[in-house]
Design a protein around this motif. Structure first.
Motif, PDB file in Angstrom:
ATOM      1  N   TRP A  66       0.856  -1.184   0.000  1.00 34.00           N
ATOM      2  CA  TRP A  66       0.000   0.000   0.000  1.00 34.00           C
ATOM      3  C   TRP A  66       0.890   1.231   0.000  1.00 34.00           C
ATOM      4  CZ3 TRP A  66       0.833  -3.162   4.169  1.00 34.00           C
ATOM      5  CH2 TRP A  66       1.433  -2.594   5.290  1.00 34.00           C
ATOM      6  N   LEU A  67       0.285   2.388  -0.180  1.00 39.81           N
ATOM      7  CA  LEU A  67       0.984   3.658  -0.088  1.00 39.81           C
ATOM      8  C   LEU A  67       0.603   4.341   1.215  1.00 39.81           C
ATOM      9  CD1 LEU A  67       0.452   4.938  -3.756  1.00 39.81           C
ATOM     10  CD2 LEU A  67       2.546   3.940  -2.781  1.00 39.81           C
ATOM     11  N   PRO A  68       1.516   5.098   1.828  1.00 41.23           N
ATOM     12  CA  PRO A  68       1.179   5.791   3.069  1.00 41.23           C
ATOM     13  C   PRO A  68      -0.075   6.651   2.900  1.00 41.23           C
ATOM     14  CG  PRO A  68       3.537   5.923   2.682  1.00 41.23           C
ATOM     15  CD  PRO A  68       2.935   5.318   1.444  1.00 41.23           C
ATOM     16  N   GLY A  69      -1.035   6.444   3.782  1.00 39.30           N
ATOM     17  CA  GLY A  69      -2.309   7.157   3.709  1.00 39.30           C
ATOM     18  C   GLY A  69      -3.453   6.300   3.209  1.00 39.30           C
ATOM     19  N   GLN A  70      -3.154   5.192   2.533  1.00 40.00           N
ATOM     20  CA  GLN A  70      -4.210   4.273   2.122  1.00 40.00           C
ATOM     21  C   GLN A  70      -4.640   3.428   3.320  1.00 40.00           C
ATOM     22  OE1 GLN A  70      -2.290   2.422  -1.462  1.00 40.00           O
ATOM     23  NE2 GLN A  70      -4.140   3.162  -2.489  1.00 40.00           N
ATOM     24  N   HIS A  71      -5.798   2.771   3.199  1.00 42.53           N
ATOM     25  CA  HIS A  71      -6.288   1.963   4.297  1.00 42.53           C
ATOM     26  C   HIS A  71      -6.548   0.528   3.861  1.00 42.53           C
ATOM     27  CE1 HIS A  71      -9.948   4.020   2.616  1.00 42.53           C
ATOM     28  NE2 HIS A  71     -10.399   2.780   2.618  1.00 42.53           N
ATOM     29  N   THR A  90      -7.591  14.668  14.288  1.00 45.51           N
ATOM     30  CA  THR A  90      -8.145  14.546  15.632  1.00 45.51           C
ATOM     31  C   THR A  90      -8.224  13.068  16.003  1.00 45.51           C
ATOM     32  OG1 THR A  90     -10.380  14.622  14.685  1.00 45.51           O
ATOM     33  CG2 THR A  90      -9.485  16.671  15.526  1.00 45.51           C
ATOM     34  N   GLY A  91      -7.896  12.764  17.252  1.00 44.30           N
ATOM     35  CA  GLY A  91      -7.962  11.390  17.722  1.00 44.30           C
ATOM     36  C   GLY A  91      -7.089  10.462  16.900  1.00 44.30           C
ATOM     37  N   THR A  92      -7.644   9.318  16.508  1.00 44.66           N
ATOM     38  CA  THR A  92      -6.906   8.360  15.684  1.00 44.66           C
ATOM     39  C   THR A  92      -6.791   8.830  14.240  1.00 44.66           C
ATOM     40  OG1 THR A  92      -8.937   7.084  15.288  1.00 44.66           O
ATOM     41  CG2 THR A  92      -7.545   6.401  17.144  1.00 44.66           C
ATOM     42  N   GLY A  93      -7.348   9.999  13.936  1.00 45.88           N
ATOM     43  CA  GLY A  93      -7.217  10.577  12.599  1.00 45.88           C
ATOM     44  C   GLY A  93      -5.813  11.022  12.257  1.00 45.88           C
ATOM     45  N   VAL A  94      -4.885  10.933  13.219  1.00 44.72           N
ATOM     46  CA  VAL A  94      -3.487  11.245  12.892  1.00 44.72           C
ATOM     47  C   VAL A  94      -2.775  10.069  12.232  1.00 44.72           C
ATOM     48  CG1 VAL A  94      -3.260  12.974  14.710  1.00 44.72           C
ATOM     49  CG2 VAL A  94      -2.630  10.587  15.185  1.00 44.72           C
ATOM     50  N   ALA A  95      -3.436   8.912  12.122  1.00 45.89           N
ATOM     51  CA  ALA A  95      -2.793   7.710  11.575  1.00 45.89           C
ATOM     52  C   ALA A  95      -2.134   7.944  10.214  1.00 45.89           C
ATOM     53  CB  ALA A  95      -3.791   6.560  11.504  1.00 45.89           C
ATOM     54  N   PRO A  96      -2.813   8.551   9.231  1.00 47.76           N
ATOM     55  CA  PRO A  96      -2.134   8.769   7.951  1.00 47.76           C
ATOM     56  C   PRO A  96      -0.945   9.705   8.052  1.00 47.76           C
ATOM     57  CG  PRO A  96      -4.279   9.848   7.958  1.00 47.76           C
ATOM     58  CD  PRO A  96      -4.231   8.966   9.153  1.00 47.76           C
ATOM     59  N   PHE A  97      -0.986  10.660   8.989  1.00 50.79           N
ATOM     60  CA  PHE A  97       0.143  11.580   9.155  1.00 50.79           C
ATOM     61  C   PHE A  97       1.338  10.870   9.782  1.00 50.79           C
ATOM     62  CE2 PHE A  97      -3.659  14.523   9.799  1.00 50.79           C
ATOM     63  CZ  PHE A  97      -3.814  14.695   8.436  1.00 50.79           C
TER      64      PHE A  97
END
Length: 213
Positions: A30-35, A106-113
């Motif tokens: 995968w590429l960073p930022g994909q899920h 916010t919260g776990t929304g920092v995962a892609p960063f």
């Protein structure tokens, strides 16, 4: 393409947020930022790896809400349990440009960063939103890679140099005018509020976003 992965480790980051590590199939990349997408009881659940495709394990960050069947299951299932996933999915990728990048999570929304920073992205402004100082997950990785790191604490005053308010409060009242490229990741309400502020205050900016419910 479906894959089977196996839970190898659970690590609690806060009282409600934990990181899971899974075996990584050889053909999965995968590429960073994909899920990646979990199939759980016939329903889909998406999580962005904080790890990179070259790492030996897949690592994801999860919040236990008490209202989500899958997140609650992940918080207590035994090591060795197997899961069916597919991927990669999504297009929340980093796009290098000439403008200054502003990451808002916010919260776990920092995962892609976290994935961006692990892949070598640096020099960004990061607005990280949390309820308390202790919930600034992955700060030790994100802050050193940032040009400006702004922890935005929305509840009770905490120790340390933080902005007391929401990430959208900082966007509206403290981020100076400039040419920016925004990356937003978090709940629908935050995304919408941030978009309204950006449209009004930074109308020439490019915006990429990933929302979750």
């Amino acid at each position: 393409m479906p894959f089977i992965i196996q839970l190898t480790r659970r690590m609690w980051l806060t009282d409600t947020v934990f990181e899971l590590a899974f075996t990584k199939p050889n053909r999965l990349t995968w590429l960073p930022g994909q899920h990646i997408r979990f199939d759980f009881a016939g329903a889909d659940r998406d999580y962005t790896p904080v790890s990179l495709p070259g790492d030996p394990l897949i690592r994801i960050c999860v919040r236990k809400t008490g209202q989500g069947r899958f997140s609650d299951h992940l918080s207590r299932c035994p090591e060795g349990e197997r899961f069916k996933i597919s991927g990669p999915h999504g297009h929340f990728l980093y796009h290098p440009g000439e403008t200054l990048d502003v990451f808002v999570g916010t919260g776990t929304g920092v995962a892609p960063f976290v994935a961006y920073a692990s892949s070598g992205v640096s020099g960004f402004i990061l607005l990280q939103g949390a309820k308390t100082f202790d919930e600034l997950i992955y700060r030790n990785l994100l802050e050193p890679n940032s040009r400006q790191y702004v922890p935005c604490i929305s509840r009770a005053p905490d120790a340390g140099p933080v902005f007391h308010g929401r990430v959208t409060d900082f966007l509206k009242n403290r981020l100076p005018p400039d040419y920016y490229q925004f990356y937003l990741c978090g709940r629908e309400e935050m995304i919408q509020d941030a978009m309204n502020i950006i449209d009004d205050k930074f109308s020439d900016a490019k915006v990429f976003f990933e929302r979750f419910t």
